[in-house]
Design an enzyme around this catalytic site. Structure first.
Site, short mmCIF file in Angstrom:
data_model
loop_
_atom_site.label_atom_id
_atom_site.label_comp_id
_atom_site.label_asym_id
_atom_site.label_seq_id
_atom_site.Cartn_x
_atom_site.Cartn_y
_atom_site.Cartn_z
N ASN A 1 -9.96 7.27 10.59
CA ASN A 1 -9.63 8.68 10.41
C ASN A 1 -10.40 9.22 9.20
OD1 ASN A 1 -8.29 10.81 11.35
ND2 ASN A 1 -6.26 9.96 10.98
N ASN B 1 0.88 -1.17 0.00
CA ASN B 1 0.00 0.00 0.00
C ASN B 1 0.92 1.22 0.00
OD1 ASN B 1 -1.75 2.05 0.52
ND2 ASN B 1 -2.64 1.16 2.38
N HIS C 1 -12.67 3.17 0.22
CA HIS C 1 -12.70 2.11 1.24
C HIS C 1 -13.42 0.87 0.73
CE1 HIS C 1 -12.72 5.52 4.46
NE2 HIS C 1 -11.48 5.08 4.32
N ARG D 1 -2.51 -2.06 -3.52
CA ARG D 1 -3.69 -1.23 -3.33
C ARG D 1 -3.59 -0.04 -4.30
NH1 ARG D 1 -4.75 3.40 1.01
NH2 ARG D 1 -6.93 3.78 0.52
N ARG E 1 -11.43 15.79 7.95
CA ARG E 1 -12.14 16.23 6.74
C ARG E 1 -13.56 16.66 7.09
NH1 ARG E 1 -10.90 10.88 3.71
NH2 ARG E 1 -8.63 10.97 3.72
N GLU F 1 -8.02 -5.05 5.35
CA GLU F 1 -7.88 -4.73 3.93
C GLU F 1 -6.73 -5.52 3.29
OE1 GLU F 1 -8.34 -0.63 5.32
OE2 GLU F 1 -9.18 -0.21 3.35
#
Ligand code: ADP
Length: 397
Positions: free
Chosen positions: A211, A7, A180, A91, A241, A385
């Site tokens: 997060n 990733n 996601h 990823r 965010r 993941e």
């Protein structure tokens, strides 16, 4: 088989070596500050301690070289030779409309990923650098791209279109994509498995609260709606965010604070969310819970606004699917913050949801937190993941 999962971010790189038979990780770690002074690699072999080594990493190729060196290290390595790595799963953040599923990486696939760079200018180029570096250091090893957006490609147009001129969709592919996806897919399937049902028989809402945070509606195994949009800025209020806001606020702040678009976007991405709402106290729910319990007013507003927002999405997605059988909480906040789950579920009495406090106040593997007579089953399910990427990779090689 042994699958290496990569990733790759702009200045960091996470990795895990997974044994596909046992589905356990053999080694994992993180390279930080790639291309910046003070780069270091954190490495851990299964059953061993974490080791941190400071080492210059001018670029991602050097970072991956160090990862491969650590994996094959005589004393602490998890494998003897690189040839033991059967495949690499990467990823990739944005697959646009081109990728509705994971794919073996070929020169054509790399070109197609490049064409999606516009949609994720911070992420996709970094993911491509990681692929390129692995191909250089492990020639001939099959590589697979697993996209964050792919699982959401089953959304119908009414869920992914924005109320903008249609020509923007045609010219620039402006639409909702969602992110996601690997986590939403993994958790929705795991939930069905836990309940002894088939995904095709369930209407599920997955709340990935980390997060970054997003909710998805998964009807009969397929995603029909999700809260993130063209970018991961849309949807829920997140750590830093803003999530959904009136778009006119951007112009308003720009005028009032004499800022340009880029500066305002940085505020929406990095200074907003529960961090901004709490008066810059923290984006971490452990800090917010402490402050909340001490009666800090801004922390209370941050936590309550966050929970109210998640509950509203659950209501909306229940309407989108004409019902809901089960709800799963996952990721850092969803898996660990029992008080957040409780506050969210307090809004959901209209669905006949009741929470078992003793079950909710636990931590660990997949757990049902609703009572036996609750009309909807509510669970927390740790996401994985990396394992999902390893499974996808294995399936394609
Ligand atoms: P991401 O992958 O998006 O960076 P994670 O899924 O790792 O995020 O979630 C990180 C967040 O999880 C932290 O910022 C914190 O808010 C929350 N978190 C982690 N552990 C706990 C805990 N024990 N209690 C409450 N919140 C937690």
């Amino acid at each position: 088989m042994k699958i290496l999962v990569i990733n790759c971010g702009s200045s960091s790189l996470k990795f895990q070596l997974i044994d596909s038979e046992t589905e356990q990780w053999l080694a994992k770690g993180l390279c930080e500050r790639i291309g910046i002074d003070g780069s270091q690699i954190v490495y851990q072999k299964a059953g061993g301690d974490k080791e941190t080594t400071v080492s210059p990493m001018p670029d991602h190729t050097e970072a991956i070289r160090l990862v491969l060196e650590a994996l094959t290290n005589e004393k602490t390595g998890a494998i003897k030779e690189l040839s033991e790595i059967d495949a690499v799963g990467h990823r990739v953040v944005h697959g646009g409309e081109k990728f509705a599923s994971s794919t073996l990486i070929t020169p054509e696939v790399i070109e197609a990923i490049k064409e999606c760079n516009d949609l994720a200018p911070l992420h996709n180029p970094a993911n491509l650098i990681g692929i390129d570096a692995c191909q250089k250091l492990m020639p001939g090893v099959p590589m697979v791209a697993v996209f964050d957006t792919a699982f959401h490609q089953t959304m119908p147009p009414e869920a992914y279109m924005y109320g903008l001129p249609y020509s923007y969709y045609e010219k620039y592919k402006i639409r909702r994509y969602g992110f996601h996806g690997t986590s939403h897919s993994y958790v929705s399937k795991k939930l069905a498995e836990d309940l002894g049902k088939k995904p095709e028989d369930l209407k599920v809402i997955v709340c990935h609260l980390g997060n970054g945070a997003s909710v998805s509606a998964v009807k009969y195994g397929k995603c029909v709606d999700t809260s993130m949009g063209l970018t991961p800025l849309q949807g829920l209020i997140m750590g830093t965010r803003s999530g959904d806001i009136d778009p006119a606020i951007i112009e308003f702040i720009a005028h009032k604070e004499n800022k340009n678009i880029d500066e305002v976007m940085t505020i929406l991405n990095k200074k907003s969310g529960v961090y901004g709402l709490s008066g810059d106290l923290s984006s971490d729910f452990r800090d917010l819970e402490d402050a909340y319990n001490k009666g800090d007013e801004k922390a209370k507003i941050a936590v309550k606004t966050f929970c109210y927002n998640v509950a509203k999405y659950i209501g909306a997605y229940t309407a989108a699917m004409n019902g809901v059988d089960a709800i799963a909480f996952t990721a850092g906040v969803g898996e660990n913050a029992a008080f957040v789950r409780k506050l969210i579920c307090e809004y959901l009495g209209f669905l006949g949801i009741t929470i078992d406090d003793a079950a909710n106040n636990t931590r660990g593997d997949d757990t049902v937190i609703s009572t036996k007579d609750s009309k909807v089953t509510v669970m927390f399910i740790p996401t994985n993941e990396e394992l999902a990427i390893a499974r996808e990779t294995l399936a394609l090689i």
